[in-house]
Design an enzyme around this catalytic site. Structure first.
Site, short mmCIF file in Angstrom:
data_model
loop_
_atom_site.label_atom_id
_atom_site.label_comp_id
_atom_site.label_asym_id
_atom_site.label_seq_id
_atom_site.Cartn_x
_atom_site.Cartn_y
_atom_site.Cartn_z
N HIS A 161 8.05 -4.89 13.89
CA HIS A 161 9.28 -4.94 14.68
C HIS A 161 10.20 -3.81 14.23
CE1 HIS A 161 11.51 -7.03 11.39
NE2 HIS A 161 10.44 -7.76 11.25
N ASP B 10 13.46 -3.76 14.56
CA ASP B 10 14.81 -4.19 14.21
C ASP B 10 14.90 -4.74 12.79
OD1 ASP B 10 13.18 -6.29 15.30
OD2 ASP B 10 14.93 -7.61 15.36
N ASP C 222 11.29 -5.01 5.37
CA ASP C 222 11.23 -5.85 6.59
C ASP C 222 11.80 -5.05 7.76
OD1 ASP C 222 12.75 -8.97 7.67
OD2 ASP C 222 10.91 -7.99 8.28
N GLU D 29 12.83 -9.00 16.92
CA GLU D 29 12.08 -10.05 16.21
C GLU D 29 13.06 -10.93 15.45
OE1 GLU D 29 11.79 -10.50 12.75
OE2 GLU D 29 10.28 -12.07 12.83
N GLU D 30 14.12 -10.31 14.92
CA GLU D 30 15.04 -11.08 14.05
C GLU D 30 15.96 -12.02 14.82
OE1 GLU D 30 13.79 -9.26 10.32
OE2 GLU D 30 14.55 -11.16 11.05
#
Ligand SMILES: CC(=O)N[C@@H](CCCN)C(=O)O
Ligand SMILES: [Zn+2]
Ligand SMILES: [Zn+2]
EC number: 3.5.1.16
Length: 381
Positions: free
Chosen positions: A79, A81, A111, A143-144
């Site tokens: 991801h 983001d 991450d 995703e977050e």
């Protein structure tokens, strides 16, 4: 061989430098377009074809890069983001990649922008002319928050890789299963009044107390009924994460709010949980129906499990010389499994994800590149 893209460190720095915060707070939520364009340019220089999809009703984009033709192959996904950050708790600049004490510090280093930096480094050395099956690189958005990028990706692309690897931070352990995630907000609207005559009002805290009793009953029930031995926390969990309400000591509280999450184990579906919550709260809802508002905080994510018997899983387990395992957090895998068996495997520890001074230990870099090389040669040559 003339290098077509900058060095690993320069690329890593350039990826961290571009903010890509996704948040439900629109004041800090950011578009990921500049990041997607930078990643696309690097992959374009490596002769990949690029497809950028705008996610409807957002300022967010997915990127799917591809080299090679035909069916099968390998899709490496990350991801784009990151979560937001609290500048009061960071001692380093979140957008400047800082290497010190064998760590790479920066927002998104673990991450999970480090995974993209490793991918690009490996791709800059492989012999593109000899690949027999496609290599896909996917960068998703959001995703977050609501995972709208992953959901839109499967609606807007028809590809059939043999295997998908999501590079979330797993300390390079192989993950084939994880819990789901449901998040709720319950708002109770009572009726205020002078506290000297409690019957003159409707105390929302007392109603919330009844709701909490039922939810904690449900928490115990889920733990007993849905055990799953593969998980370090071998049962569904419920976390009461936020409570708010009240005011003057001599006023009947007329408004309070509770937020909570449930993480179901594979075998416990999202629908089953919805039905269980409704059944547990039925009597309270009947009595106070117009005074209780239950809504989802985030889009729900189903639990995920890809069987060890799956062909692709067996190949990857053999390649990594690892048995895959289950984790308690969740990823985009449940959405991707619709197009291919999906595993989670990435550099760095989840313990550093979402934390102040997030970092990736440098000792993960070389093993990550080694595994990516093996995966590409196994699935695409
Ligand atoms: C890896 C990770 O932290 N995933 C998040 C996703 C939440 C989706 N709404 C979690 O498990 O809390
Ligand atoms: Zn992540
Ligand atoms: Zn995360």
């Amino acid at each position: 061989m003339i290098r077509k893209i900058p060095s690993f460190i320069e690329i890593y720095k350039s990826l961290i430098k571009i903010p890509t915060i996704s948040s439900t707070n629109q004041l800090i939520d950011q578009s990921n377009k500049n990041f997607i364009d930078l990643l696309s340019n690097y992959l374009c220089d490596l002769k990949f074809s690029i497809k950028i999809d705008h996610i409807p009703n957002t300022n967010k984009f997915n990127m799917l890069a591809r080299i090679g033709s035909g069916y099968g192959g390998l899709l490496l996904s990350g991801h784009s983001d990151t979560v937001d950050f609290d500048e009061n708790t960071w001692t380093k600049n979140p957008f400047i990649l800082t290497e010190s004490d064998n760590k790479f510090y920066g927002l998104g280093t673990v991450d999970m922008k480090g995974f993209f930096a490793c991918i690009l480094e490996v791709l800059s050395f492989i012999d593109i002319k000899k690949i027999k099956k496609p290599i896909y690189i996917l960068a998703t958005a959001n995703e977050e928050t609501d995972m709208s990028g992953a959901k839109y990706f499967i609606q807007s692309n028809i590809i059939q890789p043999d295997c998908i690897i999501i590079g979330e931070p797993t300390s390079l352990e192989l993950i084939n299963a994880h819990k789901g995630h449901l998040s709720y907000s319950i708002e109770i609207i009572g009726k205020t009044g002078h506290s000297s005559n409690p019957d003159n009002g409707i105390n929302s805290i007392e109603i919330l107390h009844n709701i909490l009793e039922k939810l904690l009953d449900l928490k115990i029930y889920l733990k007993k009924k849905y055990q799953h031995k593969n998980f370090s926390v071998p049962y569904p969990t419920m976390n009461l994460s936020y409570i708010n309400g009240g005011g003057a000591i001599n006023r009947i509280c007329s408004l309070c709010t509770l937020n909570f999450e449930i993480r179901p184990t594979p075998g416990l579906t999202l629908t089953q949980i919805e039905i269980l919550i409704q059944a547990k709260l039925q009597s309270i809802m009947t009595r106070w129906s117009n005074r209780i508002v239950i809504k989802k905080l985030f889009a729900s994510v189903p639990a995920y499990e890809c069987c060890h018997t799956n062909k692709a899983i067996k190949i990857v387990e053999k390649l990594c010389n690892l048995n895959s395992k289950a984790v308690n957090y969740c990823t985009e895998a449940p959405f991707f499994e619709k197009i291919a068996p999906t595993l989670i495997l990435g550099p760095g520890s989840i313990e550093q994800a979402h934390q102040p001074d997030e970092y990736l230990d440098t000792f993960f870099i070389q093993p990550t590149k080694n595994i990516l090389n093996k995966l590409i040669y196994t699935f695409c040559y």
